[in-house]
Design an enzyme around this catalytic site. Sequence first.
Site, short mmCIF file in Angstrom:
data_model
loop_
_atom_site.label_atom_id
_atom_site.label_comp_id
_atom_site.label_asym_id
_atom_site.label_seq_id
_atom_site.Cartn_x
_atom_site.Cartn_y
_atom_site.Cartn_z
N HIS A 1 -5.74 -3.55 4.95
CA HIS A 1 -5.19 -3.87 3.63
C HIS A 1 -6.29 -4.25 2.65
CE1 HIS A 1 -2.24 -4.99 0.67
NE2 HIS A 1 -2.61 -6.24 0.64
N ASP B 1 0.83 -1.21 0.00
CA ASP B 1 0.00 0.00 0.00
C ASP B 1 0.87 1.26 0.00
OD1 ASP B 1 -2.34 -1.56 0.09
OD2 ASP B 1 -2.18 -1.74 2.27
#
Length: 282
Positions: free
Chosen positions: A142, A115
Amino acid sequence: MAPGVAADISHINTKSKVTGYDPTPSGLAAALKGAEIVLIPAGVPRKPGMTRDDLFNTNASIVRDLAKAAAESAPDANILVISNPVNSTVPIVAEIFKAKGVYNPKRLFGVTTLDVVRASRFVSEIKNTDPKDENIVVVGGHSGVTIVPLFSQSSHPDLVGNAELLNRVQFGGDEVVKAKDGAGSATLSMAMAGARFAESLLRAAQGEKGVVEPTFVDSPLYKDQGVEFFASKVELGPSGVEKIHEVGKVTAEEQKLLDACISDLKKNIDKGVAFVAQNPGK
């Protein structure tokens, strides 16, 4: 297959020993015995139209069984979970280790590095900078709205409120799924991110100070809201988690993103815990 892959990797010119094991219970036990770091990327890939949660039942069973093997053969290892949905699979590993009486919250990590890698890349494309010079803080979880980039804490606070960028960071994995047209999801970028995190953990284990990586861990930050796990910047050390950083100052808009994240995250975590309770396995 595993011995063949091991033979292939063993030709890389690093000072290392590579061993492959047969995909059997005894092979798995032998592979895990004495391990210091266990990376779990196993699972089915996403296809177009699928969310990470759609993978839940299949991947939850895989992670549960691998966690049991790790708890028995490498109870003191650092466990790095990549298998999606990470928001639920990390709690699954925790529940298995708790049941075996070997749970150490400082040794369990959900790898959310990708990310940050994506956010840094996407920002660099907008700002025409080198992505290596960007280090965007990403907190939460996530998947989708649980991925919260904090642009106000970067050198580009003007990016707060950029809806297109936010969507790309939160759903960047969908780009890869669509581009592969049903043939899989992110593997190469995820491998890079997983390797980066594992290397950081190794450096910290060898005594290097100030090694900080974003990761989804057993965290005190939002426990008062019933959220047991949360991704934020974490200082790593020889014992695993050394220090969990606070989220820090955020804008009102980012706070709204955090509120949405917390709501979803709690459901994701509870789903993982409930799965183990209902499906303890053999």
